[in-house]
Design an enzyme around this catalytic site. Structure first.
Site, PDB file in Angstrom:
ATOM      1  N   LYS A 111       0.861  -1.192   0.000  1.00  0.00           N
ATOM      2  CA  LYS A 111       0.000   0.000   0.000  1.00  0.00           C
ATOM      3  C   LYS A 111       0.891   1.235   0.000  1.00  0.00           C
ATOM      4  O   LYS A 111       1.895   1.275   0.721  1.00  0.00           O
ATOM      5  CB  LYS A 111      -0.888  -0.042   1.254  1.00  0.00           C
ATOM      6  CG  LYS A 111      -1.910   1.068   1.332  1.00  0.00           C
ATOM      7  CD  LYS A 111      -2.817   0.903   2.550  1.00  0.00           C
ATOM      8  CE  LYS A 111      -3.920   1.935   2.603  1.00  0.00           C
ATOM      9  NZ  LYS A 111      -4.823   1.747   3.754  1.00  0.00           N
TER      10      LYS A 111
ATOM     11  N   SER B 252      -9.763   1.807   2.641  1.00  0.00           N
ATOM     12  CA  SER B 252      -8.851   2.551   1.800  1.00  0.00           C
ATOM     13  C   SER B 252      -7.809   1.683   1.098  1.00  0.00           C
ATOM     14  O   SER B 252      -7.189   2.146   0.152  1.00  0.00           O
ATOM     15  CB  SER B 252      -8.124   3.609   2.638  1.00  0.00           C
ATOM     16  OG  SER B 252      -7.326   2.982   3.640  1.00  0.00           O
TER      17      SER B 252
ATOM     18  N   SER C 221     -10.147  -0.526   6.862  1.00  0.00           N
ATOM     19  CA  SER C 221      -9.535  -0.429   5.532  1.00  0.00           C
ATOM     20  C   SER C 221      -8.796  -1.647   5.002  1.00  0.00           C
ATOM     21  O   SER C 221      -8.370  -1.641   3.849  1.00  0.00           O
ATOM     22  CB  SER C 221      -8.588   0.758   5.500  1.00  0.00           C
ATOM     23  OG  SER C 221      -9.314   1.918   5.256  1.00  0.00           O
TER      24      SER C 221
HETATM   25  N1  GLN Z   1     -13.406   4.109   6.076  1.00  0.00           N
HETATM   26  C1  GLN Z   1     -12.831   4.602   7.284  1.00  0.00           C
HETATM   27  C2  GLN Z   1     -12.448   6.058   7.106  1.00  0.00           C
HETATM   28  O1  GLN Z   1     -12.768   6.599   6.112  1.00  0.00           O
HETATM   29  C3  GLN Z   1     -11.652   3.761   7.662  1.00  0.00           C
HETATM   30  C4  GLN Z   1     -10.444   4.038   6.883  1.00  0.00           C
HETATM   31  C5  GLN Z   1      -9.260   3.214   7.305  1.00  0.00           C
HETATM   32  O2  GLN Z   1      -9.409   2.170   7.959  1.00  0.00           O
HETATM   33  N2  GLN Z   1      -8.081   3.685   6.962  1.00  0.00           N
HETATM   34  O3  GLN Z   1     -11.844   6.657   7.938  1.00  0.00           O
END
Ligand code: GLN
Length: 419
Positions: free
Chosen positions: A9, A84, A108
């Site tokens: 990532k 994400s 994410s």
């Molecule tokens: N969807 C969540 C957010 O927008 C979690 C994102 C994540 O786990 N990095 O913050």
């Protein structure tokens, strides 16, 4: 791991290799060092073949906030892969790499794994070093693997884990071999079903997949127990107070001076900060910085950030109490499956925030949780989540592995004809 190609990532710093966090503000950033988690995987023999797209600074659930554009779901063009860690999940689902790294602050790793039909685990907070990961919300961020099976996740997690003196939140515990503890019988395993998650409100197909998986576990000897997590309904608002607060502090370092994008034709220093940050950050990141700065400001700190931390403790206490009588908790990973680009959150971001209804609480409590594919809903993959007690990755990996030994959902691959 010798010779195994991996994708990382683009939030993990990689020495000499551009690391952008999918943001314009870091679009030209080449780190002088490599994140511990990546270094450990590489020391075990794996080869980093590239970096993967993501939501900007890991803020999002659809991979639509990336400065570099959307990632398509390999199962259906024009559909989100989740986020994400959407690029990592899509790369594994498409068969580009056998496994990839991700990070999970509120879901994410698990939600994109669910939307792309693969397996992903968020470890206990502190099991994997956060050093060299570009921080979003430091008290919630945790790195983990995305792969085709629980067994592959165990192999990667074994290598990624371990104490790191460069991360003060890294747990100093004896390392356990998670591969060694999978494939144990699950007869008598007590699985909690959370009373407060009203699954009856979900799409009937989502409910059907959940019931089917419950039956499979029952035939394998597991027992289901209804549990109560009385404060769980506060987890999304609690997260959306804490995460923006921490992000506003973490992202203050991107000022156009020390890292990344710097605006041109600026006046004084303040003007340089304002223009560089206005040009460098996308809308969702700006929204969170604004909310977080507000929540941390004098006069509001007690009402928002401190209050959220107190509620977070109550949520953690609920889990502690529940785990006195059960081994793990089972929920759907996400309330639905992958959706079309632009169809959620455009008018109201809260629609997207609710994607993480089932995943956020384990980040708030620091607990490990895994998502495994368990069939399709409207021809798109659906995920099943298993949440474990503190440091009991062995139990959730084992339960996931046994499920995969007795089903074939994880072997299902997208045809990719549209691409
Ligand atoms: N969807 C969540 C957010 O927008 C979690 C994102 C994540 O786990 N990095 O913050």
């Amino acid at each position: 791991m010798s010779g195994i190609p991996l994708a990382q990532k683009d939030l993990f710093c990689t020495e000499g290799l551009r690391t952008t966090c999918s943001s314009k503000i870091l679009s030209n950033f080449i780190p002088p060092y490599t994140a511990t988690a990546v270094m450990k995987l590489e020391s075990a023999g794996s080869i980093t073949i590239g970096k993967t797209n993501m939501d900007e600074f890991a803020m999002g659930s659809s991979n639509e906030t990336s400065y570099f554009g959307n990632v398509h779901n390999p199962w259906k063009k024009g559909y989100v892969p989740g986020g994400s860690s959407g690029g990592s999940a899509a790369a594994v689902a498409a068969g580009i790499v056998p496994a990839a790294t991700g990070t999970d602050t509120g879901g994410s790793i698990r939600q994109p794994a669910a939307h792309c039909g693969i397996t992903g685990i968020k470890p206990t907070y502190g099991r994997v070093s956060r050093w060299g990961m570009i921080a979003f919300a430091s008290s919630l961020d945790q790195a983990g693997p995305l792969a085709r099976s629980a067994e592959d996740c165990a192999i990667l997690l074994n290598e990624m884990s371990g104490h790191d003196s460069k991360d003060t939140t890294s747990l100093d515990i004896e390392s356990t071999d998670l591969l060694h503890t999978i494939n144990q019988p699950i007869k008598g395993l007590k699985i909690g079903i959370v009373k407060e998650f009203s699954l009856g409100d979900l799409d009937s197909e989502v409910q059907n997949r959940f019931e089917d998986s419950k039956k499979l576990y029952e035939t394998l000897g597991a027992e289901f127990v209804e549990i109560s997590l009385p404060n769980i309904s506060a987890s999304v608002p609690t997260y959306y107070s804490i995460a923006p607060a921490e992000c506003s502090s973490n992202l203050s370092r991107f000022d156009g001076v020390r890292f990344g994008h710097r605006a041109e034709n600026t006046g004084d220093l303040n003007d340089l900060y304002i223009k560089s940050r206005s040009e460098g950050f996308g809308d969702e990141v700006k929204r969170r910085i604004l909310i977080g700065t507000y929540a941390l400001s004098a006069g509001y700190y007690d009402a928002y950030y401190k209050k959220a931390q107190q509620v977070r403790r109550l949520i953690k206490n609920d889990f502690e109490l529940a785990f006195e009588s059960i081994d793990l908790i089972m929920t759907p990973t996400s309330p639905g499956t992958a959706f079309a680009f632009g169809s959620k959150g455009a008018q109201n971001p809260i629609e997207l925030y609710l994607e993480d209804l089932f995943t956020i609480s384990s980040n708030l409590a620091g607990l490990p949780a895994i998502s495994i594919p368990h069939g399709k809903v409207n021809s798109m993959p659906a995920g099943l989540q298993l949440i474990g007690n503190f440091l009991r990755e062995d139990q959730i990996l084992n339960a996931a592995h046994i499920f995969q030994q007795n089903s074939a959902f994880h072997l299902d691959k997208p045809s990719m004809e549209e691409f």
